[in-house]
Every structure is written in structure tokens, then in C-alpha cells.
Enzyme design. Sequence first.
Site, PDB file in Angstrom:
ATOM      1  N   CYS A  33      42.914  13.472  -8.934  1.00  0.00           N
ATOM      2  CA  CYS A  33      44.190  13.500  -9.663  1.00  0.00           C
ATOM      3  C   CYS A  33      44.019  13.672 -11.163  1.00  0.00           C
ATOM      4  CB  CYS A  33      44.974  12.224  -9.377  1.00  0.00           C
ATOM      5  SG  CYS A  33      44.285  10.762 -10.172  1.00  0.00           S
TER       6      CYS A  33
ATOM      7  N   CYS B 155      40.237   5.050  -7.719  1.00  0.00           N
ATOM      8  CA  CYS B 155      41.141   5.549  -8.756  1.00  0.00           C
ATOM      9  C   CYS B 155      42.485   4.850  -8.610  1.00  0.00           C
ATOM     10  CB  CYS B 155      41.297   7.056  -8.601  1.00  0.00           C
ATOM     11  SG  CYS B 155      42.620   7.735  -9.614  1.00  0.00           S
TER      12      CYS B 155
ATOM     13  N   CYS C 141      28.608   2.432 -10.129  1.00  0.00           N
ATOM     14  CA  CYS C 141      27.794   3.435  -9.438  1.00  0.00           C
ATOM     15  C   CYS C 141      28.757   4.427  -8.776  1.00  0.00           C
ATOM     16  CB  CYS C 141      26.923   2.728  -8.412  1.00  0.00           C
ATOM     17  SG  CYS C 141      25.767   3.816  -7.582  1.00  0.00           S
TER      18      CYS C 141
END
Length: 165
Positions: free
Chosen positions: A86, A131, A154
Amino acid sequence: MKRRHFLGLAGLTGLTGMLPGLSFGFPRVKLEADPALEPLELTEAQWRERLSDKAFYVLRQHGTEEPFSSPLDAEWREGEYRCAGCDLLLFTSDMKYDSGTGWPSYFEHVEGHMLSQLDFAMVWPRVEYHCARCGGHQGHVFDDGPEPTGLRWCNNGAALRFVPA
Ligand SMILES: [Zn+2]
């Protein structure tokens, strides 16, 4: 994305507090989404159309890419690391360091742009993060990173898009 399915690390601290004698070594960070973010929700078909096969596997199926497979592991130019799903800004180049693990690694993240949940895929629980806008799986956060945070974000390179400065 159903935000109530995400368990903040404040919740994790409470959870471990209820299990005396067990120390999971969870990083002491708290992840909350910026309330100004508009969630991006697409169907599986729309995601497949939008993403490469590898990005779909990582972002939408919680996959992990092979270590040392992403060119972003060795990317040291100045710039921004954005969600490949996005385009939300997740990291900047000054947050990146070489962890030697073969995955792009960061000691800090852009606040408000990441959410977390517990991941029991490896039996030993890990903190998985996503996210905050599209819910795409990015990676796992560990507490063996460098100062000043002591954290190691990570991240799968396939889940990121690098924008040089
Ligand atoms: Zn995203």
C-alpha cells in the site's frame, strides 16, 4: 482487516505477566496504528493482481523469503522503505543496519505504521508485525538489535519497496 485480531504488545506483557516462570523475551515495544490511517482492504483477487507472486506470498500469506534473497538486504543508499502492498512509509535508510541474518534489518520503525500479533508458527512464540494500513505481513521483531532501541525489525525485502532519496 479486522483490527481487533491484532494483539498489541501491551497485551503481550499482560499475557506473560499471567504466566510466571515463563520468559519469552518479548521486545518491550508497543505498536498502535496511527488513527489517521485509512485502512486499505482489497479482495484476494485484487491483491493477486496488484502484487508479484513473491510479495503476495509474504504480505498476504505470512510467508518468509529465503535469507540473502532480497537485493534490499544489501541496499545502503539513502531513501525510504515503503510497504509493497500500500506504499505506507515503514522505515527510512537511517533506521537500517546490517544484522548479518540475510534479511533487511532495522533498529527503529516509523511510529504508528506497524501493528503486531503473536506468531506460534515456530512453536516458540515470536512477535510478528504488519503494515498498519493494509495489514500486510512484514516480518518479526526481536530484542537482540543494536542501541539505542535494542530491537531488530527483521523484514522481508519482498514486502518492501525502496525509494531512493
Ligand atoms: Zn501496507
